[in-house]
Design an enzyme around this catalytic site. Sequence first.
Site, PDB file in Angstrom:
ATOM      1  N   ASP A 192       0.841  -1.193   0.000  1.00 24.16           N
ATOM      2  CA  ASP A 192       0.000   0.000   0.000  1.00 24.16           C
ATOM      3  C   ASP A 192       0.879   1.247   0.000  1.00 24.16           C
ATOM      4  O   ASP A 192       2.094   1.177   0.205  1.00 24.16           O
ATOM      5  CB  ASP A 192      -0.945  -0.006   1.198  1.00 24.16           C
ATOM      6  CG  ASP A 192      -0.216   0.082   2.516  1.00 24.16           C
ATOM      7  OD1 ASP A 192       0.096   1.205   2.933  1.00 24.16           O
ATOM      8  OD2 ASP A 192       0.039  -0.972   3.140  1.00 24.16           O
ATOM      9  N   ASP A 217       1.175   9.170   2.300  1.00 22.77           N
ATOM     10  CA  ASP A 217       0.535   9.638   1.070  1.00 22.77           C
ATOM     11  C   ASP A 217      -0.608  10.590   1.440  1.00 22.77           C
ATOM     12  O   ASP A 217      -0.377  11.638   2.003  1.00 22.77           O
ATOM     13  CB  ASP A 217       0.066   8.453   0.236  1.00 22.77           C
ATOM     14  CG  ASP A 217      -0.225   8.834  -1.200  1.00 22.77           C
ATOM     15  OD1 ASP A 217       0.160   9.932  -1.621  1.00 22.77           O
ATOM     16  OD2 ASP A 217      -0.850   8.035  -1.920  1.00 22.77           O
ATOM     17  N   ASP A 221      -8.219   9.558   0.472  1.00 21.00           N
ATOM     18  CA  ASP A 221      -8.302   9.450  -0.983  1.00 21.00           C
ATOM     19  C   ASP A 221      -9.582   8.709  -1.350  1.00 21.00           C
ATOM     20  O   ASP A 221      -9.948   7.724  -0.687  1.00 21.00           O
ATOM     21  CB  ASP A 221      -7.109   8.677  -1.549  1.00 21.00           C
ATOM     22  CG  ASP A 221      -5.830   9.510  -1.570  1.00 21.00           C
ATOM     23  OD1 ASP A 221      -5.846  10.630  -1.022  1.00 21.00           O
ATOM     24  OD2 ASP A 221      -4.824   9.023  -2.116  1.00 21.00           O
ATOM     25  N   ARG A 273      -4.308  20.398  -1.463  1.00 17.34           N
ATOM     26  CA  ARG A 273      -5.305  19.339  -1.662  1.00 17.34           C
ATOM     27  C   ARG A 273      -6.320  19.280  -0.521  1.00 17.34           C
ATOM     28  O   ARG A 273      -6.403  18.289   0.198  1.00 17.34           O
ATOM     29  CB  ARG A 273      -4.639  17.979  -1.857  1.00 17.34           C
ATOM     30  CG  ARG A 273      -3.760  17.907  -3.079  1.00 17.34           C
ATOM     31  CD  ARG A 273      -3.306  16.478  -3.365  1.00 17.34           C
ATOM     32  NE  ARG A 273      -2.488  16.417  -4.562  1.00 17.34           N
ATOM     33  CZ  ARG A 273      -2.004  15.288  -5.086  1.00 17.34           C
ATOM     34  NH1 ARG A 273      -2.281  14.137  -4.507  1.00 17.34           N
ATOM     35  NH2 ARG A 273      -1.261  15.324  -6.175  1.00 17.34           N
TER      36      ARG A 273
END
Length: 398
Positions: A192, A217, A221, A273
């Site tokens: 992952d 990350d 998401d 983001r």
Amino acid sequence: MEYSYRTKINVLFIVLILFVFAALGTAINAPRRKLTKKYRGPCMAVNSIDKCWRCDPFWAEDRQKMADCALGFGINAMGGKYGPYYIVTDNSDDDVVDPKPGTLRFGVIQKGPLWITFARSMRIRLTRELIVSSNKTIDGRGKYVHIANGAGIKIQSASNVIISNLRIHNIVPTAGGLLRESDDHLGLRGADEGDAISIFNSHDIWIDHISMSRATDGLIDAVAGSTNITISNCHFTDHEKVMLFGANDHAEEDRGMKITLAYNHFGKRLDQRMPRCRFGFFHLVNNDYTHWERYAIGGSSGATIISQGNRFIAEDKLLVKEVTYREKSTSSVEEWMKWTWITDGDDFENGATFTPSGDQNLLSKIDHLNLIQPEPSSKVGLLTKFSGALSCKIRRPC
């Protein structure tokens, strides 16, 4: 020693100047400082979602009432409603092929609806990503539950999932290998990427009152055709790429994506983001953006973004004022001017700006959608006051 009259005047002048600068600094930073002040008064349910269940001293006797409280595009997320309760008693995650009863991993892979709670406050270090199956609620209310220093949570090809009142932080990538994906299926998975929460090809998802920071990350998401998602009352800090909605500019399956962000606080040491969107429809309502570096809201591929009743407080840096960013479109203004990005009733402070584009009359055409009605942006500080994981206690108002 006696000082001259001129010396005394100079000293008084310097003291006055220092006082003025101190006062100005306090005034400029006041909105941010108020956000960090801990509230110690009686229970307050301050927004439309929290008013559905908070401040009832008997909330723990009917935990599943919460399943009726989602609003926005995730309104139909029922989680484990009508299913039995499963209590996590073991914080270990040693066996991902044959998880032990009592562990969180054992609970989330079971078939059928399940409402998962915790016997005590605990810290869980996931050795591999946690695959959450359909019709599950992970309910951390009443305890301090940390998912930390290991893998994150994966909602894959699932529906009706609620995740509430967790503290998720310091998430790192983990290796691939055999992994129990359901009680009757063992899968071989790749490594992952270190997302805190990853939503893949899933629908009817509600993420509420989560405190999130520091993943390798993304913090959240949503990709591969995921839709009907509400993310509410969450508190985000200490991260670069906060949310990604839509995997890439060729992912046509994300055209139907619909996501609501409501009553969240985007706090200290965030970069970009919040979210970054592709293709779908995104409603951002009554969120508090108090820190960003590159941009707050970004997108490409014709994403539709409706920003209503949010507060944007820009940094003191001269070049960090614009809220929006259109990716991969700098060579064609004609292209991104067709994307509908609307600001309606937002509050812009300390020089913050928002560049709108596209159909500015769209709001009059979408009454049929599950949109949360925005409250005035002047109330955002109150509406998001209790964002993040709550410190609930049994038999007391939460």
